[in-house]
Design a protein around this motif. Structure first.
Motif, PDB file in Angstrom:
ATOM      1  N   ASP A  62      40.822  40.607  44.557  1.00  0.00           N
ATOM      2  CA  ASP A  62      41.329  40.827  43.166  1.00  0.00           C
ATOM      3  C   ASP A  62      42.398  41.723  43.404  1.00  0.00           C
ATOM      4  O   ASP A  62      43.580  41.444  42.559  1.00  0.00           O
ATOM      5  CB  ASP A  62      40.425  41.197  42.239  1.00  0.00           C
ATOM      6  CG  ASP A  62      39.039  40.298  42.188  1.00  0.00           C
ATOM      7  OD1 ASP A  62      39.500  38.979  42.228  1.00  0.00           O
ATOM      8  OD2 ASP A  62      38.106  40.606  41.566  1.00  0.00           O
ATOM      9  N   ARG A  63      42.408  42.620  43.837  1.00  0.00           N
ATOM     10  CA  ARG A  63      43.697  43.810  44.005  1.00  0.00           C
ATOM     11  C   ARG A  63      44.819  43.336  44.694  1.00  0.00           C
ATOM     12  O   ARG A  63      46.067  43.655  44.239  1.00  0.00           O
ATOM     13  CB  ARG A  63      43.158  45.194  44.408  1.00  0.00           C
ATOM     14  CG  ARG A  63      41.948  45.956  43.797  1.00  0.00           C
ATOM     15  CD  ARG A  63      42.403  46.412  42.418  1.00  0.00           C
ATOM     16  NE  ARG A  63      42.192  45.181  41.475  1.00  0.00           N
ATOM     17  CZ  ARG A  63      41.108  44.552  40.880  1.00  0.00           C
ATOM     18  NH1 ARG A  63      40.002  45.239  41.428  1.00  0.00           N
ATOM     19  NH2 ARG A  63      41.006  43.564  40.053  1.00  0.00           N
ATOM     20  N   ASN A  66      46.523  41.005  42.059  1.00  0.00           N
ATOM     21  CA  ASN A  66      47.216  42.087  41.153  1.00  0.00           C
ATOM     22  C   ASN A  66      48.446  42.813  41.691  1.00  0.00           C
ATOM     23  O   ASN A  66      49.631  42.635  41.059  1.00  0.00           O
ATOM     24  CB  ASN A  66      46.505  43.545  40.895  1.00  0.00           C
ATOM     25  CG  ASN A  66      45.199  42.966  39.909  1.00  0.00           C
ATOM     26  OD1 ASN A  66      44.205  43.623  39.866  1.00  0.00           O
ATOM     27  ND2 ASN A  66      45.380  42.104  38.975  1.00  0.00           N
ATOM     28  N   GLY A  67      48.473  43.014  43.165  1.00  0.00           N
ATOM     29  CA  GLY A  67      49.732  43.719  43.686  1.00  0.00           C
ATOM     30  C   GLY A  67      50.753  42.521  43.733  1.00  0.00           C
ATOM     31  O   GLY A  67      51.975  42.974  43.173  1.00  0.00           O
ATOM     32  N   SER A  69      51.323  40.141  41.949  1.00  0.00           N
ATOM     33  CA  SER A  69      51.877  39.672  40.467  1.00  0.00           C
ATOM     34  C   SER A  69      52.720  40.815  39.821  1.00  0.00           C
ATOM     35  O   SER A  69      53.248  40.574  38.873  1.00  0.00           O
ATOM     36  CB  SER A  69      50.645  39.559  39.575  1.00  0.00           C
ATOM     37  OG  SER A  69      49.600  38.458  40.005  1.00  0.00           O
ATOM     38  N   ALA A  70      52.785  42.042  40.618  1.00  0.00           N
ATOM     39  CA  ALA A  70      53.687  43.080  40.117  1.00  0.00           C
ATOM     40  C   ALA A  70      55.159  42.458  39.932  1.00  0.00           C
ATOM     41  O   ALA A  70      55.860  43.075  39.209  1.00  0.00           O
ATOM     42  CB  ALA A  70      53.588  44.293  40.816  1.00  0.00           C
ATOM     43  N   THR A 163      40.594  49.395  39.625  1.00  0.00           N
ATOM     44  CA  THR A 163      41.751  49.365  38.840  1.00  0.00           C
ATOM     45  C   THR A 163      41.995  50.775  38.074  1.00  0.00           C
ATOM     46  O   THR A 163      42.811  50.860  37.379  1.00  0.00           O
ATOM     47  CB  THR A 163      41.487  48.224  37.704  1.00  0.00           C
ATOM     48  OG1 THR A 163      40.228  48.701  36.861  1.00  0.00           O
ATOM     49  CG2 THR A 163      41.089  46.924  37.944  1.00  0.00           C
ATOM     50  N   TRP A 174      46.067  47.983  45.330  1.00  0.00           N
ATOM     51  CA  TRP A 174      46.855  47.317  44.514  1.00  0.00           C
ATOM     52  C   TRP A 174      48.516  48.104  44.520  1.00  0.00           C
ATOM     53  O   TRP A 174      49.153  47.130  44.784  1.00  0.00           O
ATOM     54  CB  TRP A 174      46.359  47.608  43.012  1.00  0.00           C
ATOM     55  CG  TRP A 174      47.259  47.122  41.884  1.00  0.00           C
ATOM     56  CD1 TRP A 174      48.313  46.554  41.724  1.00  0.00           C
ATOM     57  CD2 TRP A 174      46.654  47.122  40.577  1.00  0.00           C
ATOM     58  NE1 TRP A 174      48.844  46.104  40.793  1.00  0.00           N
ATOM     59  CE2 TRP A 174      47.781  46.665  39.761  1.00  0.00           C
ATOM     60  CE3 TRP A 174      45.440  47.266  39.800  1.00  0.00           C
ATOM     61  CZ2 TRP A 174      47.619  46.070  38.614  1.00  0.00           C
ATOM     62  CZ3 TRP A 174      45.420  47.397  38.439  1.00  0.00           C
ATOM     63  CH2 TRP A 174      46.338  46.506  37.794  1.00  0.00           C
ATOM     64  N   ALA A 178      51.613  45.762  46.103  1.00  0.00           N
ATOM     65  CA  ALA A 178      53.139  45.806  45.100  1.00  0.00           C
ATOM     66  C   ALA A 178      54.045  46.049  45.996  1.00  0.00           C
ATOM     67  O   ALA A 178      54.999  45.293  45.931  1.00  0.00           O
ATOM     68  CB  ALA A 178      52.663  46.591  44.031  1.00  0.00           C
ATOM     69  N   ARG A 223      51.777  50.974  41.593  1.00  0.00           N
ATOM     70  CA  ARG A 223      51.620  49.568  40.998  1.00  0.00           C
ATOM     71  C   ARG A 223      52.607  48.970  40.101  1.00  0.00           C
ATOM     72  O   ARG A 223      52.407  47.709  40.096  1.00  0.00           O
ATOM     73  CB  ARG A 223      50.130  49.762  40.066  1.00  0.00           C
ATOM     74  CG  ARG A 223      48.945  50.059  40.878  1.00  0.00           C
ATOM     75  CD  ARG A 223      47.954  50.448  39.996  1.00  0.00           C
ATOM     76  NE  ARG A 223      46.706  50.766  40.702  1.00  0.00           N
ATOM     77  CZ  ARG A 223      45.361  51.039  40.000  1.00  0.00           C
ATOM     78  NH1 ARG A 223      45.620  51.001  38.679  1.00  0.00           N
ATOM     79  NH2 ARG A 223      44.501  51.535  40.732  1.00  0.00           N
ATOM     80  N   THR A 224      53.409  49.697  39.335  1.00  0.00           N
ATOM     81  CA  THR A 224      54.351  49.287  38.505  1.00  0.00           C
ATOM     82  C   THR A 224      55.878  49.763  38.827  1.00  0.00           C
ATOM     83  O   THR A 224      56.032  50.559  39.368  1.00  0.00           O
ATOM     84  CB  THR A 224      54.199  49.884  37.015  1.00  0.00           C
ATOM     85  OG1 THR A 224      52.823  49.786  36.745  1.00  0.00           O
ATOM     86  CG2 THR A 224      55.052  49.292  36.064  1.00  0.00           C
TER      87      THR A 224
END
Length: 237
Positions: A62-63, A66-67, A69-70, A163, A174, A178, A223-224
């Motif tokens: 899952d992570r 997420n990564g 998708s960043a 998360t 994550w 990213a 992450r962002t």
């Protein structure tokens, strides 16, 4: 026929192994420095990617999603669109033979740093891409993200796959994914400017594409994407 190009190893011990590092003023966004001319994905490319079945199930996978998708829409829709296709089993036994599959995927490997020639506990991730030789190596056609299975680097003693905020001395999966996904977009090397990548990481300014810094352990700062990550990516595409 395909040929490969090595894009990065993230967080290698000592110096950054096999990377191209440039020092830039904070206001500069020269995409040609980090995205080689002609070494990018075709405009608006849709690339389906997979997770290898040897990657731990559950939160670990899952992570990874997420990564990756960043970077969604980070170039205003002009960059590659990485579409998760599920879990697959590779017929290639050596995950470092990254151009032998013909598709993009994420793998785990114990002692990744040693496999790359850097010794044990010397790398958390390695993401090369393959290019289409039929058009002069112009367009990326796949990427292979390799992650260290146990994530021992610096003071880090394993992955955090949640998360929230990582516990002390755990690497945030994550965040590292990213960063690695930035290399999957075609980003070569790392930012090294002290304003963008301070030795003591700062949540508001530390860019996702900074080079390896053991002080990033147990943080979620990568992450962002930050302004320079986004500007460099958008200018490239």
């Amino acid at each position: 026929m395909k040929r490969s190009i090595v894009l990065a190893i993230v967080l290698a011990a000592g110096s950054l192994m096999m990377t191209l590092v440039a020092v830039l003023p904070a206001s500069a966004h020269p995409d040609g420095t980090f995205y080689s001319i002609g070494r990018k994905w075709p405009p608006n490319a849709n690339e389906t990617w997979y997770i290898d079945n040897n990657v731990p199930a559950g939160a670990f996978r899952d992570r990874i999603v997420n990564g990756v998708s960043a970077w969604d829409n980070g170039a205003g829709g002009a960059g590659p669109n990485f579409v998760y296709g599920g879990v697959t089993t590779s017929s290639v036994t050596d995950i470092l033979d990254f151009c032998e599959r013909g598709y993009s995927a994420v793998f785990v490997r114990e002692n990744l740093g040693s496999a790359l020639g850097g010794g044990p506990n010397s790398a958390l991730g390695f993401t090369p891409s393959c290019y289409n030789a039929s058009v002069g190596g112009t367009f990326a056609v796949s990427f292979t993200m390799n992650l260290e299975r146990t994530a021992e680097f610096g003071t880090g003693t394993g992955w955090y796959t949640g998360t929230g905020n990582p516990p002390e001395n755990r690497w945030d999966l994550w965040s590292i994914v990213a960063h690695e996904t930035g290399h999957a977009t075609g980003f070569i090397g790392h930012f090294a400017n002290a304003t963008l990548c301070p030795g003591t990481p700062q949540p508001a300014t530390t860019e996702t594409m900074c080079g390896g810094n053991p002080a990033l352990v147990d943080t979620i700062m990568l992450r962002t994407l930050e302004a320079h990550d986004l500007h460099t990516y958008a200018n490239a595409y």
